[in-house]
Enzyme design. Structure first.
Site, mmCIF file in Angstrom:
data_model
loop_
_atom_site.group_PDB
_atom_site.id
_atom_site.type_symbol
_atom_site.label_atom_id
_atom_site.label_comp_id
_atom_site.label_asym_id
_atom_site.label_seq_id
_atom_site.Cartn_x
_atom_site.Cartn_y
_atom_site.Cartn_z
ATOM 1 N N PHE A 1 0.823 -1.226 0.000
ATOM 2 C CA PHE A 1 0.000 0.000 0.000
ATOM 3 C C PHE A 1 0.858 1.279 0.000
ATOM 4 O O PHE A 1 0.886 2.047 -0.962
ATOM 5 C CB PHE A 1 -0.936 -0.061 1.209
ATOM 6 N N LEU B 1 6.115 -10.054 -2.827
ATOM 7 C CA LEU B 1 4.739 -10.289 -3.294
ATOM 8 C C LEU B 1 4.036 -11.312 -2.408
ATOM 9 O O LEU B 1 3.629 -12.381 -2.868
ATOM 10 C CB LEU B 1 4.692 -10.695 -4.769
ATOM 11 N N ILE C 1 13.433 -9.682 1.595
ATOM 12 C CA ILE C 1 14.439 -8.818 2.238
ATOM 13 C C ILE C 1 15.330 -9.596 3.208
ATOM 14 O O ILE C 1 16.361 -9.095 3.629
ATOM 15 C CB ILE C 1 13.804 -7.611 2.973
ATOM 16 N N SER D 1 2.264 -6.380 8.039
ATOM 17 C CA SER D 1 1.740 -5.109 8.547
ATOM 18 C C SER D 1 0.361 -5.189 9.197
ATOM 19 O O SER D 1 -0.153 -4.168 9.635
ATOM 20 C CB SER D 1 1.665 -4.113 7.381
ATOM 21 N N THR E 1 5.985 2.873 12.508
ATOM 22 C CA THR E 1 4.601 3.208 12.837
ATOM 23 C C THR E 1 4.509 3.852 14.225
ATOM 24 O O THR E 1 5.363 3.596 15.083
ATOM 25 C CB THR E 1 3.750 1.909 12.829
ATOM 26 N N GLU F 1 2.448 2.924 16.253
ATOM 27 C CA GLU F 1 1.971 1.869 17.161
ATOM 28 C C GLU F 1 3.063 1.386 18.109
ATOM 29 O O GLU F 1 2.775 0.715 19.102
ATOM 30 C CB GLU F 1 1.381 0.699 16.359
ATOM 31 N N ASN G 1 -1.821 6.370 11.098
ATOM 32 C CA ASN G 1 -2.560 5.503 10.165
ATOM 33 C C ASN G 1 -2.753 6.164 8.803
ATOM 34 O O ASN G 1 -3.226 7.299 8.730
ATOM 35 C CB ASN G 1 -3.941 5.190 10.734
ATOM 36 N N ARG H 1 -11.920 -1.791 3.733
ATOM 37 C CA ARG H 1 -12.889 -2.854 4.015
ATOM 38 C C ARG H 1 -14.299 -2.264 4.068
ATOM 39 O O ARG H 1 -15.244 -2.815 3.487
ATOM 40 C CB ARG H 1 -12.552 -3.548 5.347
ATOM 41 N N LEU I 1 -18.001 -2.774 12.362
ATOM 42 C CA LEU I 1 -17.282 -1.913 13.306
ATOM 43 C C LEU I 1 -16.816 -2.752 14.488
ATOM 44 O O LEU I 1 -17.615 -3.438 15.129
ATOM 45 C CB LEU I 1 -18.244 -0.816 13.779
HETATM 46 N N1 LIG Z 1 -0.586 1.124 6.887
HETATM 47 C C1 LIG Z 1 -0.350 2.091 7.760
HETATM 48 O O1 LIG Z 1 -1.261 2.841 8.133
HETATM 49 C C2 LIG Z 1 1.037 2.333 8.299
HETATM 50 C C3 LIG Z 1 1.267 3.397 9.165
HETATM 51 C C4 LIG Z 1 2.577 3.650 9.605
HETATM 52 C C5 LIG Z 1 3.607 2.844 9.177
HETATM 53 N N2 LIG Z 1 3.357 1.790 8.345
HETATM 54 C C6 LIG Z 1 4.501 0.983 7.883
HETATM 55 O O2 LIG Z 1 4.628 1.192 6.488
HETATM 56 C C7 LIG Z 1 5.153 0.021 5.870
HETATM 57 C C8 LIG Z 1 4.245 -0.415 4.742
HETATM 58 O O3 LIG Z 1 2.940 -0.669 5.269
HETATM 59 P P1 LIG Z 1 1.743 -1.041 4.284
HETATM 60 O O4 LIG Z 1 0.480 -0.722 4.976
HETATM 61 O O5 LIG Z 1 2.004 -0.484 2.951
HETATM 62 O O6 LIG Z 1 1.913 -2.622 4.235
HETATM 63 P P2 LIG Z 1 1.417 -3.679 3.147
HETATM 64 O O7 LIG Z 1 1.141 -4.917 3.916
HETATM 65 O O8 LIG Z 1 0.364 -3.095 2.284
HETATM 66 O O9 LIG Z 1 2.700 -3.901 2.222
HETATM 67 C C9 LIG Z 1 3.829 -4.603 2.637
HETATM 68 C C10 LIG Z 1 4.622 -5.000 1.401
HETATM 69 O O10 LIG Z 1 5.818 -5.659 1.837
HETATM 70 C C11 LIG Z 1 5.997 -6.838 1.060
HETATM 71 N N3 LIG Z 1 6.736 -7.800 1.886
HETATM 72 C C12 LIG Z 1 6.296 -8.443 3.017
HETATM 73 N N4 LIG Z 1 7.255 -9.258 3.469
HETATM 74 C C13 LIG Z 1 8.322 -9.119 2.649
HETATM 75 C C14 LIG Z 1 9.615 -9.692 2.616
HETATM 76 N N5 LIG Z 1 10.008 -10.579 3.544
HETATM 77 N N6 LIG Z 1 10.466 -9.316 1.628
HETATM 78 C C15 LIG Z 1 10.082 -8.427 0.676
HETATM 79 N N7 LIG Z 1 8.860 -7.871 0.648
HETATM 80 C C16 LIG Z 1 7.994 -8.208 1.627
HETATM 81 C C17 LIG Z 1 4.585 -7.317 0.721
HETATM 82 O O11 LIG Z 1 4.589 -8.157 -0.417
HETATM 83 C C18 LIG Z 1 3.890 -5.976 0.480
HETATM 84 O O12 LIG Z 1 4.034 -5.567 -0.860
HETATM 85 C C19 LIG Z 1 5.299 -1.015 6.984
HETATM 86 O O13 LIG Z 1 6.637 -1.013 7.418
HETATM 87 C C20 LIG Z 1 4.368 -0.513 8.075
HETATM 88 O O14 LIG Z 1 4.825 -0.918 9.342
HETATM 89 C C21 LIG Z 1 2.109 1.511 7.896
#
Ligand SMILES: NC(=O)c1ccc[n+]([C@@H]2O[C@H](COP(=O)([O-])OP(=O)(O)OC[C@H]3O[C@@H](n4cnc5c(N)ncnc54)[C@H](O)[C@@H]3O)[C@@H](O)[C@H]2O)c1
Length: 331
Positions: A11, A34, A58, A81, A120, A122, A176, A190, A203
């Site tokens: 995302f 992926l 990674i 995540s 995050t 969190e 968020n 959702r 909710l």
């Molecule tokens: N969603 C939020 O509101 C939010 C807020 C603050 C911080 N974050 C942080 O931002 C980052 C991205 O969050 P998101 O919501 O886009 O998550 P997401 O789950 O939508 O995307 C995560 C991506 O990482 C890839 N991935 C997972 N494991 C992997 C691995 N071992 N090797 C390579 N790729 C891998 C997945 O395929 C996916 O494309 C995270 O680090 C999350 O902690 C998210």
């Protein structure tokens, strides 16, 4: 610059890649495993001469080393995540969020490559609903879930690699995010996709939990600002003053989609559900001069609803399996 963006098919990572291609001259290599959360369709339309996709983990040290050797900077989004999944099965969260981050840190250390770690709010735990305070860079870590504890662990690894090995890293902790390309398992997509399908939003509990919403594009501009002007070793909180409780968000979505505001169902609350998050982003704004562009949550939400309405082909393939998983959990 040649940037590696880990998790760029997810995302926030995909929003960042689009933002970088639009606003800079950087070349982007996405490294993404992926998982169920990654979607190559989120990277459609990027120019071939500015963008390369590599499918991989990674935590794969050899692959990471080879990619990092040719890069100027790594922006690290890849993570497991989803809080609910971490309660169900924490192991992948340790593998990716801890071991994966460690693997990247060792590679940037070997090749002296700039690193920016995405995290995050969190990690700070939660606030009481009536607490006048917000999180700052000085708030002690107090994570609640396997997800947030592994993110907290990864932040601490980055700090240790800066201090012990001189790694050139910065960290950001963001509130968020909402916006296009977010998986339908997450709260806002959702609810939107439920209503678009003629189903009622769900909710958690009474819906009084408060989240501090920021548009993913504002998160991207903040990360670019930190990459450009951030001081090595520093942490920056990213937020856009978007506090809203979940009930209000659901009612807004229903209203914007022309439904009665109370046309939703209550489902079981998430165990350990954090009450409230709220970010004070003064440091980022005053020291680096960053400002969010989406300051009106209602307008940002309307644009997000439009995106989901126009892009059903992007989300529909995941919707049934996601709802089946929630139904099995009574949610
Ligand atoms: N969603 C939020 O509101 C939010 C807020 C603050 C911080 N974050 C942080 O931002 C980052 C991205 O969050 P998101 O919501 O886009 O998550 P997401 O789950 O939508 O995307 C995560 C991506 O990482 C890839 N991935 C997972 N494991 C992997 C691995 N071992 N090797 C390579 N790729 C891998 C997945 O395929 C996916 O494309 C995270 O680090 C999350 O902690 C998210």
């Amino acid at each position: 610059m040649k940037l590696i963006v880990t998790g760029g098919a997810g995302f926030i990572g995909s929003n960042f890649v689009h933002h970088v291609i639009e606003h800079t001259d950087h070349h982007v290599t996405v490294l993404d495993k992926l998982t169920y959360a990654g979607n190559l369709a989120s990277l459609d339309g990027l120019p071939d001469d500015r963008f390369t996709f590599v499918k991989g983990d990674i935590a794969d040290a050899a692959l990471v080393d080879e990619l990092v050797a040719g890069a100027d900077a790594v922006v690290h989004y890849a993570a497991e995540s989803h809080n609910d999944n971490s309660l169900d099965d924490p192991k992948p969260f340790l593998d990716t969020n801890i071991i994966g981050t460690y693997t990247l840190l060792e590679a940037v250390r070997r090749h002296s490559v700039r690193f920016h770690h995405i995290s995050t709010d969190e990690v700070y735990g939660d606030l009481e609903l009536d607490d006048p305070n917000r999180f700052t860079e000085a708030t002690p870590y107090n994570p609640s879930s396997p997800y947030s504890s592994t993110k907290a662990g990864s932040d601490l690894l980055v700090r240790a690699w800066v201090r012990s090995f001189g790694v050139q890293a910065t960290i950001s902790n963001c509130s968020n995010n909402y916006g296009p390309y977010q998986h339908v398992e997450k709260f806002i997509p959702r609810q939107i996709t439920n209503v678009l399908r003629g189903e009622r939003p769900k909710l958690y509990g009474a819906g009084l939990n408060v989240r501090d919403w920021i548009h993913a594009d504002d998160h991207s501009s903040a990360v670019l600002t930190i990459l450009d002007k951030g001081a090595i070793g520093e942490t920056y909180l990213i937020g856009a003053d978007g506090e809203k409780n979940n009930k209000d968000v659901v009612e807004l979505i229903l209203e914007q989609l022309g439904q009665p505001a109370d046309a939703y169902d209550h489902v079981n609350d998430r165990p350990g559900h954090d009450l409230r998050y709220a970010i004070d982003s003064t440091k980022l704004r005053t020291e680096l001069g960053w400002q969010p562009r989406y300051t009106d949550f209602t307008a940002g939400l309307a644009a997000t609803i439009d995106w989901y309405r126009d892009n059903e082909a992007w989300w529909a393939p995941q919707k049934d399996a996601t709802e089946a998983r929630y139904a099995a959990q009574g949610q």
